[in-house]
Write a protein that holds these residues in place. Structure first.
Motif, PDB file in Angstrom:
ATOM      1  N   GLU A  66       0.602  -0.894  -0.094  1.00 18.83           N
ATOM      2  CA  GLU A  66       0.233  -0.049  -0.034  1.00 18.83           C
ATOM      3  C   GLU A  66       0.645   1.605   0.326  1.00 18.83           C
ATOM      4  N   TRP A  67       2.395   1.337   0.691  1.00 14.64           N
ATOM      5  CA  TRP A  67       2.924   2.218   0.536  1.00 14.64           C
ATOM      6  C   TRP A  67       3.307   2.777  -0.921  1.00 14.64           C
ATOM      7  N   TYR A  68       3.114   1.781  -1.368  1.00 16.72           N
ATOM      8  CA  TYR A  68       3.839   1.940  -2.842  1.00 16.72           C
ATOM      9  C   TYR A  68       2.495   2.661  -3.434  1.00 16.72           C
ATOM     10  N   TRP A  69       1.799   2.281  -3.498  1.00 12.31           N
ATOM     11  CA  TRP A  69       0.580   2.447  -4.232  1.00 12.31           C
ATOM     12  C   TRP A  69      -0.131   4.135  -3.884  1.00 12.31           C
ATOM     13  N   GLN A  70      -0.127   4.497  -2.725  1.00 14.35           N
ATOM     14  CA  GLN A  70      -0.312   5.712  -2.380  1.00 14.35           C
ATOM     15  C   GLN A  70       0.902   6.958  -2.923  1.00 14.35           C
ATOM     16  N   ARG A  71       2.421   6.374  -2.929  1.00 10.65           N
ATOM     17  CA  ARG A  71       2.786   6.678  -3.845  1.00 10.65           C
ATOM     18  C   ARG A  71       2.529   6.796  -5.382  1.00 10.65           C
ATOM     19  N   TYR A  72       2.277   6.234  -5.374  1.00 18.63           N
ATOM     20  CA  TYR A  72       1.713   6.426  -6.977  1.00 18.63           C
ATOM     21  C   TYR A  72       0.765   6.713  -8.205  1.00 18.63           C
ATOM     22  N   PHE A  73       0.097   6.749  -6.520  1.00 20.82           N
ATOM     23  CA  PHE A  73      -1.196   7.906  -6.313  1.00 20.82           C
ATOM     24  C   PHE A  73      -1.150   9.327  -6.964  1.00 20.82           C
ATOM     25  N   ASP A  74       0.668   9.911  -5.625  1.00 21.88           N
ATOM     26  CA  ASP A  74       0.977  10.867  -5.925  1.00 21.88           C
ATOM     27  C   ASP A  74       1.077  11.318  -7.226  1.00 21.88           C
ATOM     28  N   THR A  75       2.478  10.388  -7.952  1.00 23.03           N
ATOM     29  CA  THR A  75       2.744  10.141  -8.824  1.00 23.03           C
ATOM     30  C   THR A  75       1.883  10.957  -9.987  1.00 23.03           C
ATOM     31  N   PHE A  76       0.704   9.975 -10.272  1.00 19.20           N
ATOM     32  CA  PHE A  76      -0.367  10.065 -11.381  1.00 19.20           C
ATOM     33  C   PHE A  76      -0.972  11.183 -11.526  1.00 19.20           C
ATOM     34  N   THR A  77      -1.787  12.046  -9.835  1.00 20.43           N
ATOM     35  CA  THR A  77      -1.303  13.576  -9.925  1.00 20.43           C
ATOM     36  C   THR A  77      -1.058  14.570 -10.722  1.00 20.43           C
ATOM     37  N   GLU A  78       0.308  13.754 -11.192  1.00 18.94           N
ATOM     38  CA  GLU A  78       1.594  15.093 -12.048  1.00 18.94           C
ATOM     39  C   GLU A  78       1.438  14.681 -13.093  1.00 18.94           C
ATOM     40  N   VAL A  79       0.588  13.201 -13.403  1.00 22.54           N
ATOM     41  CA  VAL A  79       0.718  12.819 -14.859  1.00 22.54           C
ATOM     42  C   VAL A  79      -0.110  13.706 -15.124  1.00 22.54           C
ATOM     43  N   VAL A  80      -1.614  13.294 -14.786  1.00 21.17           N
ATOM     44  CA  VAL A  80      -2.917  14.219 -14.792  1.00 21.17           C
ATOM     45  C   VAL A  80      -2.551  15.392 -14.730  1.00 21.17           C
ATOM     46  N   VAL A 137      -7.649  -0.431  -6.698  1.00 22.79           N
ATOM     47  CA  VAL A 137      -8.331  -0.391  -7.952  1.00 22.79           C
ATOM     48  C   VAL A 137      -9.528   0.657  -7.658  1.00 22.79           C
ATOM     49  N   GLU A 138     -10.468   0.085  -6.886  1.00 18.48           N
ATOM     50  CA  GLU A 138     -11.534   1.424  -6.861  1.00 18.48           C
ATOM     51  C   GLU A 138     -10.528   2.768  -6.289  1.00 18.48           C
ATOM     52  N   ALA A 139      -9.722   2.776  -5.793  1.00 17.21           N
ATOM     53  CA  ALA A 139      -9.100   3.723  -4.522  1.00 17.21           C
ATOM     54  C   ALA A 139      -8.163   4.314  -5.565  1.00 17.21           C
ATOM     55  N   LEU A 140      -7.468   3.789  -7.069  1.00 20.70           N
ATOM     56  CA  LEU A 140      -6.872   4.651  -7.456  1.00 20.70           C
ATOM     57  C   LEU A 140      -7.684   4.497  -8.748  1.00 20.70           C
ATOM     58  N   ALA A 141      -8.687   4.709  -9.079  1.00 17.12           N
ATOM     59  CA  ALA A 141     -10.063   4.409 -10.082  1.00 17.12           C
ATOM     60  C   ALA A 141     -10.658   6.575  -9.943  1.00 17.12           C
ATOM     61  N   ARG A 142     -11.122   6.450  -8.457  1.00 16.27           N
ATOM     62  CA  ARG A 142     -11.584   7.958  -8.227  1.00 16.27           C
ATOM     63  C   ARG A 142     -10.325   9.025  -8.242  1.00 16.27           C
ATOM     64  N   PHE A 143      -9.526   8.663  -8.038  1.00 16.99           N
ATOM     65  CA  PHE A 143      -7.771   9.530  -8.115  1.00 16.99           C
ATOM     66  C   PHE A 143      -8.101   9.490  -9.472  1.00 16.99           C
ATOM     67  N   ILE A 144      -8.073   8.511 -10.020  1.00 15.40           N
ATOM     68  CA  ILE A 144      -8.093   9.246 -11.790  1.00 15.40           C
ATOM     69  C   ILE A 144      -9.241  10.138 -12.101  1.00 15.40           C
ATOM     70  N   THR A 145     -10.274   9.901 -11.768  1.00 16.38           N
ATOM     71  CA  THR A 145     -11.514  10.897 -11.933  1.00 16.38           C
ATOM     72  C   THR A 145     -11.413  12.245 -11.244  1.00 16.38           C
ATOM     73  N   GLU A 146     -10.637  12.529 -10.214  1.00 11.20           N
ATOM     74  CA  GLU A 146     -10.694  13.734  -9.628  1.00 11.20           C
ATOM     75  C   GLU A 146      -9.582  14.308  -9.974  1.00 11.20           C
ATOM     76  N   GLY A 147      -9.029  13.689 -10.584  1.00  9.01           N
ATOM     77  CA  GLY A 147      -7.770  14.403 -11.164  1.00  9.01           C
ATOM     78  C   GLY A 147      -7.750  14.527 -12.664  1.00  9.01           C
ATOM     79  N   MET A 148      -8.994  13.507 -13.294  1.00  8.10           N
ATOM     80  CA  MET A 148      -9.621  14.562 -14.748  1.00  8.10           C
ATOM     81  C   MET A 148     -10.412  15.649 -14.567  1.00  8.10           C
ATOM     82  N   ALA A 149     -11.160  15.445 -13.287  1.00  6.29           N
ATOM     83  CA  ALA A 149     -12.001  16.674 -13.063  1.00  6.29           C
ATOM     84  C   ALA A 149     -11.426  18.313 -12.779  1.00  6.29           C
ATOM     85  N   GLN A 150      -9.729  17.615 -12.252  1.00  9.48           N
ATOM     86  CA  GLN A 150      -9.335  19.533 -12.013  1.00  9.48           C
ATOM     87  C   GLN A 150      -8.149  20.179 -13.400  1.00  9.48           C
ATOM     88  N   VAL A 151      -8.519  19.324 -14.767  1.00 10.16           N
ATOM     89  CA  VAL A 151      -8.033  19.697 -15.750  1.00 10.16           C
ATOM     90  C   VAL A 151      -9.029  19.757 -16.677  1.00 10.16           C
TER      91      VAL A 151
END
Length: 199
Positions: A66-80, A137-151
């Motif tokens: 989980e520590w890795y996925w949290q860091r991955y989520f943070d990185t994906f924010t920058e990707v978005v 997977v669901e947490a990452l999907a929420r993260f993606i959806t929020e990131g898309m909305a931001q941009v």
């Protein structure tokens, strides 16, 4: 005067030490060969301490990841956030992703593959951890959806599908880069970005 630890704080401290030990033991021995006794010994506790926090070795392994996925989520924010910019910014994001992968190490990516094979070969274990894996997977999907909305962007595929693709390709990118000595982070990032529709 020394601060007195609450029961909750002591439990959280113990859990942290168990996760650190598990990360080291899994990386050294692999998922299958590592035992809960090995992990308890490395943490300085008995196996009973592990069972206070984790019901199975599979659950402990997922918690370590989980520590890795949290860091991955943070990185994906920058990707978005990079979706609206040019090649130079994508280079920077690809470098960030590669650093994250290097920090984790190819051994941990291989460990992820080993765990995947373990679950494929052990339906009962797969069923035990299915809900926990789906939460990631669901947490990452929420993260993606929020990131898309931001941009103000949208995806050409469902966010949950995109999240599954990210989860199942990340270790492959790390291992493929290491195995062939060809950096795959940037080209795979471009593939990810191809499903993002800008306003």
């Amino acid at each position: 005067m020394a601060e007195r630890w609450t029961r909750e704080r002591r439990l959280e401290h113990t859990r942290g030490l168990l996760l650190e030990a598990a990360q080291e033991v899994f990386a050294e021995k692999g998922f299958t060969a590592a035992t809960l006794d090995d992990i308890a010994y490395a943490a300085g506790y008995t196996k009973g301490a592990i069972y206070k926090h984790f019901s199975t070795k599979e659950e402990l392994f997922l918690a370590v990841n989980e520590w890795y996925w949290q860091r991955y989520f943070d990185t994906f924010t920058e990707v978005v956030s990079a979706a609206k910019v040019g090649a130079h910014e994508l280079d920077r994001i690809a470098e960030l992703w590669q650093r994250l992968s290097d920090d984790r190490g190819a051994e941990h990516a291989a460990l992820g593959m080993e765990f995947t094979l373990y679950l494929l070969r052990n339906p009962e274990a797969r069923e035990r951890v299915a809900a926990r894996r789906e939460q990631v997977v669901e947490a990452l999907a929420r993260f993606i959806t929020e990131g898309m909305a931001q941009v103000g962007a949208t995806l050409s595929i469902p966010p949950l599908t995109f999240a599954r693709i990210l989860v199942h390709t990340t270790d492959s990118v790390v291992l493929g880069t290491k195995l062939d000595d060809i950096d795959l982070h940037r080209p795979v990032l471009e593939m990810y970005m191809s499903v993002i529709k800008l306003p």
